[in-house]
Design a protein around this motif. Structure first.
Motif, PDB file in Angstrom:
ATOM      1  N   GLU A 115       0.841  -1.189   0.000  1.00 10.62           N
ATOM      2  CA  GLU A 115       0.000   0.000   0.000  1.00 10.62           C
ATOM      3  C   GLU A 115       0.875   1.237   0.000  1.00 10.62           C
ATOM      4  O   GLU A 115       1.950   1.251   0.598  1.00 10.62           O
ATOM      5  N   HIS A 116       0.394   2.270  -0.694  1.00 11.96           N
ATOM      6  CA  HIS A 116       1.193   3.496  -0.792  1.00 11.96           C
ATOM      7  C   HIS A 116       0.267   4.688  -1.018  1.00 11.96           C
ATOM      8  O   HIS A 116      -0.626   4.634  -1.866  1.00 11.96           O
ATOM      9  N   GLU A 117       0.460   5.758  -0.235  1.00 12.85           N
ATOM     10  CA  GLU A 117      -0.305   6.988  -0.433  1.00 12.85           C
ATOM     11  C   GLU A 117       0.424   7.848  -1.461  1.00 12.85           C
ATOM     12  O   GLU A 117       1.515   8.352  -1.218  1.00 12.85           O
ATOM     13  N   VAL A 118      -0.191   8.000  -2.626  1.00 11.05           N
ATOM     14  CA  VAL A 118       0.426   8.732  -3.728  1.00 11.05           C
ATOM     15  C   VAL A 118       0.291  10.230  -3.530  1.00 11.05           C
ATOM     16  O   VAL A 118       1.195  11.013  -3.839  1.00 11.05           O
ATOM     17  N   ALA A 119      -0.855  10.656  -3.014  1.00 14.43           N
ATOM     18  CA  ALA A 119      -1.162  12.067  -2.775  1.00 14.43           C
ATOM     19  C   ALA A 119      -2.224  12.095  -1.686  1.00 14.43           C
ATOM     20  O   ALA A 119      -2.795  11.049  -1.341  1.00 14.43           O
ATOM     21  N   PRO A 120      -2.515  13.274  -1.123  1.00 10.66           N
ATOM     22  CA  PRO A 120      -3.542  13.328  -0.079  1.00 10.66           C
ATOM     23  C   PRO A 120      -4.869  12.711  -0.547  1.00 10.66           C
ATOM     24  O   PRO A 120      -5.435  13.131  -1.546  1.00 10.66           O
ATOM     25  N   GLY A 121      -5.306  11.669   0.149  1.00 11.82           N
ATOM     26  CA  GLY A 121      -6.569  11.021  -0.195  1.00 11.82           C
ATOM     27  C   GLY A 121      -6.495  10.066  -1.361  1.00 11.82           C
ATOM     28  O   GLY A 121      -7.535   9.565  -1.805  1.00 11.82           O
ATOM     29  N   VAL A 122      -5.291   9.785  -1.864  1.00 13.81           N
ATOM     30  CA  VAL A 122      -5.126   8.889  -3.023  1.00 13.81           C
ATOM     31  C   VAL A 122      -4.237   7.720  -2.608  1.00 13.81           C
ATOM     32  O   VAL A 122      -3.022   7.880  -2.462  1.00 13.81           O
ATOM     33  N   MET A 123      -4.841   6.559  -2.407  1.00 17.09           N
ATOM     34  CA  MET A 123      -4.126   5.389  -1.906  1.00 17.09           C
ATOM     35  C   MET A 123      -4.162   4.272  -2.940  1.00 17.09           C
ATOM     36  O   MET A 123      -5.221   3.939  -3.479  1.00 17.09           O
ATOM     37  N   VAL A 124      -3.004   3.687  -3.220  1.00 16.31           N
ATOM     38  CA  VAL A 124      -2.945   2.535  -4.119  1.00 16.31           C
ATOM     39  C   VAL A 124      -2.641   1.305  -3.273  1.00 16.31           C
ATOM     40  O   VAL A 124      -1.757   1.324  -2.414  1.00 16.31           O
ATOM     41  N   THR A 125      -3.420   0.230  -3.501  1.00 10.87           N
ATOM     42  CA  THR A 125      -3.336  -0.978  -2.681  1.00 10.87           C
ATOM     43  C   THR A 125      -3.234  -2.201  -3.584  1.00 10.87           C
ATOM     44  O   THR A 125      -4.040  -2.382  -4.494  1.00 10.87           O
ATOM     45  N   ARG A 126      -2.250  -3.042  -3.320  1.00 12.93           N
ATOM     46  CA  ARG A 126      -2.082  -4.266  -4.108  1.00 12.93           C
ATOM     47  C   ARG A 126      -3.133  -5.290  -3.723  1.00 12.93           C
ATOM     48  O   ARG A 126      -3.358  -5.562  -2.544  1.00 12.93           O
ATOM     49  N   THR A 127      -3.785  -5.884  -4.737  1.00  7.05           N
ATOM     50  CA  THR A 127      -4.774  -6.939  -4.510  1.00  7.05           C
ATOM     51  C   THR A 127      -4.280  -8.295  -4.997  1.00  7.05           C
ATOM     52  O   THR A 127      -4.712  -9.324  -4.493  1.00  7.05           O
TER      53      THR A 127
ATOM     54  N   PRO B 175       0.074 -10.786 -10.259  1.00  7.80           N
ATOM     55  CA  PRO B 175       0.560 -10.791  -8.874  1.00  7.80           C
ATOM     56  C   PRO B 175       0.625  -9.407  -8.229  1.00  7.80           C
ATOM     57  O   PRO B 175       0.441  -9.273  -7.021  1.00  7.80           O
ATOM     58  N   GLY B 176       0.876  -8.383  -9.035  1.00  2.22           N
ATOM     59  CA  GLY B 176       0.972  -7.040  -8.473  1.00  2.22           C
ATOM     60  C   GLY B 176      -0.215  -6.154  -8.783  1.00  2.22           C
ATOM     61  O   GLY B 176      -0.152  -4.940  -8.579  1.00  2.22           O
ATOM     62  N   HIS B 177      -1.311  -6.746  -9.288  1.00  2.00           N
ATOM     63  CA  HIS B 177      -2.481  -5.940  -9.614  1.00  2.00           C
ATOM     64  C   HIS B 177      -2.901  -5.115  -8.397  1.00  2.00           C
ATOM     65  O   HIS B 177      -2.919  -5.602  -7.263  1.00  2.00           O
ATOM     66  N   SER B 178      -3.245  -3.855  -8.645  1.00  2.00           N
ATOM     67  CA  SER B 178      -3.583  -2.934  -7.567  1.00  2.00           C
ATOM     68  C   SER B 178      -4.848  -2.158  -7.902  1.00  2.00           C
ATOM     69  O   SER B 178      -5.224  -2.039  -9.076  1.00  2.00           O
ATOM     70  N   ILE B 179      -5.475  -1.619  -6.868  1.00  2.00           N
ATOM     71  CA  ILE B 179      -6.602  -0.714  -7.034  1.00  2.00           C
ATOM     72  C   ILE B 179      -6.224   0.634  -6.451  1.00  2.00           C
ATOM     73  O   ILE B 179      -5.298   0.743  -5.643  1.00  2.00           O
ATOM     74  N   VAL B 180      -6.936   1.674  -6.875  1.00  2.00           N
ATOM     75  CA  VAL B 180      -6.676   3.025  -6.379  1.00  2.00           C
ATOM     76  C   VAL B 180      -7.940   3.521  -5.689  1.00  2.00           C
ATOM     77  O   VAL B 180      -9.022   3.515  -6.278  1.00  2.00           O
ATOM     78  N   ARG B 181      -7.792   3.959  -4.452  1.00  2.00           N
ATOM     79  CA  ARG B 181      -8.938   4.408  -3.667  1.00  2.00           C
ATOM     80  C   ARG B 181      -8.782   5.890  -3.353  1.00  2.00           C
ATOM     81  O   ARG B 181      -7.716   6.343  -2.894  1.00  2.00           O
ATOM     82  N   LEU B 182      -9.850   6.640  -3.609  1.00  2.00           N
ATOM     83  CA  LEU B 182      -9.884   8.079  -3.346  1.00  2.00           C
ATOM     84  C   LEU B 182     -10.826   8.339  -2.185  1.00  2.00           C
ATOM     85  O   LEU B 182     -11.923   7.771  -2.128  1.00  2.00           O
ATOM     86  N   ALA B 183     -10.430   9.222  -1.274  1.00  2.00           N
ATOM     87  CA  ALA B 183     -11.271   9.567  -0.133  1.00  2.00           C
ATOM     88  C   ALA B 183     -11.046  11.024   0.235  1.00  2.00           C
ATOM     89  O   ALA B 183      -9.906  11.455   0.435  1.00  2.00           O
ATOM     90  N   SER B 184     -12.142  11.786   0.302  1.00  2.00           N
ATOM     91  CA  SER B 184     -12.048  13.196   0.673  1.00  2.00           C
ATOM     92  C   SER B 184     -13.432  13.693   1.072  1.00  2.00           C
ATOM     93  O   SER B 184     -14.412  13.450   0.362  1.00  2.00           O
ATOM     94  N   GLY B 185     -13.498  14.384   2.215  1.00  2.00           N
ATOM     95  CA  GLY B 185     -14.734  15.027   2.627  1.00  2.00           C
ATOM     96  C   GLY B 185     -15.911  14.088   2.774  1.00  2.00           C
ATOM     97  O   GLY B 185     -17.060  14.485   2.548  1.00  2.00           O
ATOM     98  N   GLY B 186     -15.680  12.853   3.129  1.00  2.00           N
ATOM     99  CA  GLY B 186     -16.760  11.891   3.271  1.00  2.00           C
ATOM    100  C   GLY B 186     -17.127  11.163   1.991  1.00  2.00           C
ATOM    101  O   GLY B 186     -17.928  10.224   2.019  1.00  2.00           O
ATOM    102  N   ASP B 187     -16.586  11.584   0.851  1.00  2.00           N
ATOM    103  CA  ASP B 187     -16.829  10.908  -0.428  1.00  2.00           C
ATOM    104  C   ASP B 187     -15.722   9.890  -0.679  1.00  2.00           C
ATOM    105  O   ASP B 187     -14.563  10.107  -0.303  1.00  2.00           O
ATOM    106  N   ARG B 188     -16.092   8.803  -1.385  1.00  2.00           N
ATOM    107  CA  ARG B 188     -15.105   7.762  -1.676  1.00  2.00           C
ATOM    108  C   ARG B 188     -15.355   7.190  -3.064  1.00  2.00           C
ATOM    109  O   ARG B 188     -16.505   7.082  -3.514  1.00  2.00           O
ATOM    110  N   LEU B 189     -14.277   6.833  -3.739  1.00  2.75           N
ATOM    111  CA  LEU B 189     -14.348   6.193  -5.048  1.00  2.75           C
ATOM    112  C   LEU B 189     -13.192   5.217  -5.165  1.00  2.75           C
ATOM    113  O   LEU B 189     -12.062   5.538  -4.753  1.00  2.75           O
TER     114      LEU B 189
END
Length: 318
Positions: A212-224, A229-243
């Protein structure tokens, strides 16, 4: 509809374009190819890289052909081949502008003329490649890295660009295993060659992470893992919103049949487990989902439906 969906389709607030540039639709662009929204204070734009036409069997090589054909018919899709969407995401968080995946690029040997549109569609969206500070790769299949190998893209990128990718993914492509995939002829060789070329050309820009690595504020990349083997997802979180940008962890057929194996999955059984876990989590926390191969703009929610799931597209916000 979620408060997060505040589309600014024609008037993006991403400030990625040059002040004097006025984006005008190209004559051949008859359908939208970008969609902008806000996740709290994070600006997001989903951009289409075009479509890939692939055999219908690629949806599920472990499924009964008759059952697979019935699903395609129920979805009003042709029985033998269909168009897979290719979506990438541009994210602006704080002072950073992040490109998540880079599309197919150009590989004339595979005869995929309707894909590899990213360069011209970034231009049409008024996005200056020189403004991109970071690239996040969900994995190193050629339809996610090929756009970075296009000459005009390479020339437009800044020299201090950071490319974030799981260490396990880079390691895998040193000697990739294709024993569990079910791809059309020519694809394994093309995947190997593209990954090798990419690793060579961008070696100095790679910034690898383990889990897992925080690329920028509220932008987290996580290996799944799973898909690769290294496929990852990117999760965004800010102000109660998430994507969540799920990359290739989720396909359209995966809601009805999450146990079906996609032809590009290097570990199909693990990919299915990853898919189920992710879809259950997204349904529970009600966050937005975007995925590479969901129909553009692929923004929506997930609901549990017995032992399977339902895809609920978000209403477009004009």
């Amino acid at each position: 509809m979620s408060q997060a969906i505040r589309n600014t389709q024609e008037k993006t607030n991403m400030n990625l374009h040059k002040p004097t540039h006025v984006s005008r639709p190209r004559p051949e662009e008859l359908v939208p190819s970008r969609y902008a929204l806000k996740i709290g204070e994070i600006d997001v734009m989903v951009i289409s890289d075009g479509v890939l036409t692939l055999p219908g069997a690629m949806l599920a090589h472990n499924a009964d052909p008759a059952v697979r054909a019935a699903w395609l018919k129920d979805m009003f899709l042709p029985p033998d081949a269909f168009d897979w969407a290719l979506n990438v995401v541009v994210v602006r968080s704080g002072s950073q502008t992040i490109l998540v995946d880079a599309g197919l690029g150009s590989d004339p040997d595979l005869h995929l003329p309707r894909a590899g549109q990213l360069s011209k569609r970034l231009e049409a969206a008024g996005i200056d490649l020189g403004a991109v500070t970071d690239v996040v790769l969900t994995h190193m299949h050629m339809d996610h890295i090929g756009g970075l190998l296009v000459d005009e893209v390479k020339e437009g990128l800044r020299p201090d660009l950071r490319i974030h990718v799981a260490a396990a993914e880079v390691k895998f492509w040193e000697d990739p295993d294709f024993t569990h995939v079910s791809m059309p002829p020519g694809f394994p060789d093309a995947l190997r060659a593209t990954a090798k070329r990419f690793a060579k050309e961008y070696h100095n820009q790679l910034r690898t992470f383990e889990d897992e690595h925080e690329v920028a504020p509220g932008v987290m990349v996580t290996r799944t893992g799973g898909h690769t083997p290294g496929h990852s997802i990117v999760r965004l979180a800010s102000g109660g919103d998430r994507l969540t940008f799920a990359g290739d962890a989720v396909f359209t057929v995966g809601f009805d049949h999450p146990d079906w194996h996609n032809g590009f999955e290097h570990d199909p059984e693990e990919a299915a487990r990853v898919r189920v876990r992710l879809l259950r989590e997204l349904a529970a926390n009600r966050e937005l989902l975007v995925a590479t191969h969901m129909p553009f703009p692929s923004i929506g929610h997930v609901a549990v439906d017995g032992n399977s799931f339902r895809w609920i597209p978000a209403f477009w916000d004009y």
